[in-house]
Design an enzyme around this catalytic site. Structure first.
Site, PDB file in Angstrom:
ATOM      1  N   ARG A 106       0.892  -1.170   0.000  1.00 21.28           N
ATOM      2  CA  ARG A 106       0.000   0.000   0.000  1.00 21.28           C
ATOM      3  C   ARG A 106       0.921   1.207   0.000  1.00 21.28           C
ATOM      4  O   ARG A 106       1.720   1.381   0.941  1.00 21.28           O
ATOM      5  CB  ARG A 106      -0.907  -0.015   1.228  1.00 21.28           C
ATOM      6  CG  ARG A 106      -1.621   1.309   1.463  1.00 21.28           C
ATOM      7  CD  ARG A 106      -2.742   1.209   2.468  1.00 21.28           C
ATOM      8  NE  ARG A 106      -3.900   0.561   1.872  1.00 21.28           N
ATOM      9  CZ  ARG A 106      -5.139   0.609   2.378  1.00 21.28           C
ATOM     10  NH1 ARG A 106      -5.362   1.262   3.508  1.00 21.28           N
ATOM     11  NH2 ARG A 106      -6.134  -0.002   1.775  1.00 21.28           N
ATOM     12  N   HIS A 133      -7.161   1.151  -6.484  1.00 26.52           N
ATOM     13  CA  HIS A 133      -7.383   0.222  -5.367  1.00 26.52           C
ATOM     14  C   HIS A 133      -8.067  -1.028  -5.933  1.00 26.52           C
ATOM     15  O   HIS A 133      -9.236  -1.302  -5.659  1.00 26.52           O
ATOM     16  CB  HIS A 133      -8.255   0.901  -4.315  1.00 26.52           C
ATOM     17  CG  HIS A 133      -8.232   0.242  -2.962  1.00 26.52           C
ATOM     18  ND1 HIS A 133      -7.457  -0.861  -2.669  1.00 26.52           N
ATOM     19  CD2 HIS A 133      -8.904   0.540  -1.805  1.00 26.52           C
ATOM     20  CE1 HIS A 133      -7.651  -1.215  -1.411  1.00 26.52           C
ATOM     21  NE2 HIS A 133      -8.514  -0.386  -0.876  1.00 26.52           N
ATOM     22  N   GLN A 136     -10.047  -3.614  -3.770  1.00 24.65           N
ATOM     23  CA  GLN A 136     -11.364  -3.096  -3.382  1.00 24.65           C
ATOM     24  C   GLN A 136     -12.368  -3.321  -4.517  1.00 24.65           C
ATOM     25  O   GLN A 136     -13.506  -3.735  -4.286  1.00 24.65           O
ATOM     26  CB  GLN A 136     -11.253  -1.598  -3.058  1.00 24.65           C
ATOM     27  CG  GLN A 136     -12.556  -0.980  -2.607  1.00 24.65           C
ATOM     28  CD  GLN A 136     -13.018  -1.510  -1.256  1.00 24.65           C
ATOM     29  OE1 GLN A 136     -12.265  -1.522  -0.308  1.00 24.65           O
ATOM     30  NE2 GLN A 136     -14.257  -1.967  -1.180  1.00 24.65           N
ATOM     31  N   ASP A 225     -17.246   7.400  -1.308  1.00 24.36           N
ATOM     32  CA  ASP A 225     -15.994   7.179  -0.569  1.00 24.36           C
ATOM     33  C   ASP A 225     -15.705   8.481   0.154  1.00 24.36           C
ATOM     34  O   ASP A 225     -16.347   9.523  -0.103  1.00 24.36           O
ATOM     35  CB  ASP A 225     -14.865   6.804  -1.550  1.00 24.36           C
ATOM     36  CG  ASP A 225     -13.528   6.501  -0.857  1.00 24.36           C
ATOM     37  OD1 ASP A 225     -13.521   6.237   0.362  1.00 24.36           O
ATOM     38  OD2 ASP A 225     -12.481   6.536  -1.552  1.00 24.36           O
ATOM     39  N   CYS A 265     -16.472   1.761   0.465  1.00 25.51           N
ATOM     40  CA  CYS A 265     -15.309   0.891   0.737  1.00 25.51           C
ATOM     41  C   CYS A 265     -14.922   0.912   2.205  1.00 25.51           C
ATOM     42  O   CYS A 265     -14.257  -0.006   2.679  1.00 25.51           O
ATOM     43  CB  CYS A 265     -14.139   1.314  -0.143  1.00 25.51           C
ATOM     44  SG  CYS A 265     -13.525   2.978   0.212  1.00 25.51           S
ATOM     45  N   ARG A 293     -13.897  -8.400   1.072  1.00 27.70           N
ATOM     46  CA  ARG A 293     -12.487  -8.106   0.816  1.00 27.70           C
ATOM     47  C   ARG A 293     -11.640  -9.369   1.017  1.00 27.70           C
ATOM     48  O   ARG A 293     -10.686  -9.602   0.279  1.00 27.70           O
ATOM     49  CB  ARG A 293     -11.996  -6.972   1.732  1.00 27.70           C
ATOM     50  CG  ARG A 293     -12.565  -5.588   1.400  1.00 27.70           C
ATOM     51  CD  ARG A 293     -12.061  -5.087   0.054  1.00 27.70           C
ATOM     52  NE  ARG A 293     -10.623  -5.151  -0.032  1.00 27.70           N
ATOM     53  CZ  ARG A 293      -9.778  -4.211   0.420  1.00 27.70           C
ATOM     54  NH1 ARG A 293     -10.263  -3.101   0.928  1.00 27.70           N
ATOM     55  NH2 ARG A 293      -8.472  -4.361   0.306  1.00 27.70           N
TER      56      ARG A 293
HETATM   57  N1   CP Z   1     -11.338  -0.127   2.132  1.00 23.41           N
HETATM   58  C1   CP Z   1     -10.084  -0.239   2.608  1.00 23.41           C
HETATM   59  O1   CP Z   1      -9.115  -0.395   1.849  1.00 23.41           O
HETATM   60  O2   CP Z   1      -9.979  -0.166   3.950  1.00 23.41           O
HETATM   61  P1   CP Z   1      -8.635  -0.067   4.783  1.00 23.41           P
HETATM   62  O3   CP Z   1      -8.016   1.277   4.455  1.00 23.41           O
HETATM   63  O4   CP Z   1      -9.042  -0.179   6.216  1.00 23.41           O
HETATM   64  O5   CP Z   1      -7.703  -1.160   4.362  1.00 23.41           O
HETATM   65  N1  NVA Z   2      -9.832   6.912  -1.117  1.00 23.65           N
HETATM   66  C1  NVA Z   2      -9.478   6.432   0.198  1.00 23.65           C
HETATM   67  C2  NVA Z   2      -9.743   4.978   0.299  1.00 23.65           C
HETATM   68  C3  NVA Z   2      -9.473   4.378   1.650  1.00 23.65           C
HETATM   69  C4  NVA Z   2      -9.657   2.895   1.667  1.00 23.65           C
HETATM   70  C5  NVA Z   2      -8.025   6.742   0.492  1.00 23.65           C
HETATM   71  O1  NVA Z   2      -7.189   6.615  -0.417  1.00 23.65           O
HETATM   72  O2  NVA Z   2      -7.731   7.127   1.621  1.00 23.65           O
END
Ligand code: CP
Ligand code: NVA
Length: 318
Positions: A106, A133, A136, A225, A265, A293
């Site tokens: 990530r 993502h 997701q 989101d 999400c 997920r």
């Molecule tokens: N939706 C999602 O990716 O959640 P987290 O940031 O908790 O991993």
């Molecule tokens: N768009 C958000 C998604 C979190 C899962 C971010 O990047 O923080």
């Protein structure tokens, strides 16, 4: 030191579009298969999970997917490995491929995962970047299929920031033949070229508006989101003002198909991008979506490791 030829045939999961429509359907099918039917392709093997940003769902679902496939997840914080600060991204990846069957990260910059994928001979998985993502999106598609049946010809609406989540959602929905509708404030929508790209991926129609009601009317799934993604915290106050009028509330949901589902999400900010009565109400499937997920991650990892769905094995897959 051996640097793997970047033209090798290793498959990576950096974006939804790394897969064909048929492969996406295979991953979704694997996600629905009993765990035991997948074998233990990671038996005795490790998987590196590196996080430059916080996580609940992604970390836990990926760790458990690895365990369910027989492997051992090793979690590391981004600061610990220090991408391009402690050592170059490529050096980190080249060391990790000697320990692990798969590397997942990530990251802030999408180029971090593409740079890793360019040098290693094990699959690299994007667990969220500034661009996308994909894990997701697989869970989102799985959830919509479970709730709505065949997605081809159905309409998905996304209200809010055109960000990493909506980009991957748009890609998978387009590839599965859904009509796409986006609603974002001026300056926060998808560029015209991006809408054209999504249409070319297979969406029968792609529309964007600055009026959420237009996007949501008649939609079968309504997504949103956070308005402030990780890394954008300094813009929070300004964004809260700029996104005024884009909260998904009961009045907005009443414009959607009567059987429409609400999706997010997570993490969600009640009273900001969605009201509590919607996210905690009967149309919301956010916890099913969150639990998916795990199933989607297990399906995607199994696919990358060469597992194919039961029904397709005799056909040789593709
Ligand atoms: N939706 C999602 O990716 O959640 P987290 O940031 O908790 O991993
Ligand atoms: N768009 C958000 C998604 C979190 C899962 C971010 O990047 O923080």
């Amino acid at each position: 030191m051996t640097i793997t030829d970047s033209t090798n045939s290793t498959r990576h999961l950096l974006d939804v579009t790394d897969f064909t429509v048929d492969e996406i359907r295979q991953i979704l099918a694997l996600a629905e298969q009993p765990i035991e039917s997948l074998g233990r392709p990671l038996a005795g093997l490790g998987v590196s999970l590196i996080f430059e940003k916080p996580s609940n769902r992604t970390r836990h679902s990926m760790e458990m997917a690895v365990v369910q496939l027989g492997g051992h997840p090793v979690y590391t914080r981004g600061e610990e490995v220090g991408f391009d600060t402690r050592e170059p991204v490529e050096d980190i990846a080249l060391i990790m491929e000697g320990y692990h069957a798969l590397i997942a990260a990530r990251v802030f910059e999408h180029s971090t995962v593409t740079r890793m994928a360019a040098v290693v001979g094990v699959p690299v998985v994007n667990m969220l970047s500034d661009q996308s993502h994909p894990l997701q999106a697989f869970a989102d598609a799985l959830t919509m299929q479970q709730c709505l049946g065949d997605l081809s010809g159905k309409t998905v609406a996304y209200v809010g920031d055109y960000n990493n989540v909506s980009r991957s959602l748009g890609e998978i929905c387009a590839m599965l033949g859904m009509h796409l509708r986006f609603a974002s404030p001026h300056g926060f929508g998808a560029p015209e070229a991006e809408l054209e790209r999504l249409a070319l991926l297979g969406a029968p129609s792609v529309e964007q508006s600055v009026r959420p009601a237009e996007a949501v009317t008649g939609a079968h799934a309504v997504h949103t989101d956070t308005w402030v993604s990780m890394g954008q915290e300094a813009e929070k106050q300004q964004r809260l003002q700029q996104f005024e009028g884009f909260t998904v509330d009961a009045a907005m949901m009443s414009l959607a198909d009567p059987e429409a589902i609400f999706m997010h999400c997570l993490p969600a900010y009640r009273g900001i991008e969605v009201t509590a009565d919607v996210i905690d109400g009967p149309q919301s499937v956010v916890f099913q979506q969150g639990h998916n997920r795990l199933h989607a991650a297990r399906g995607a990892l199994a696919f990358l490791l060469g597992v194919r769905p039961e029904a397709q094995e005799s056909e040789g897959g593709s």
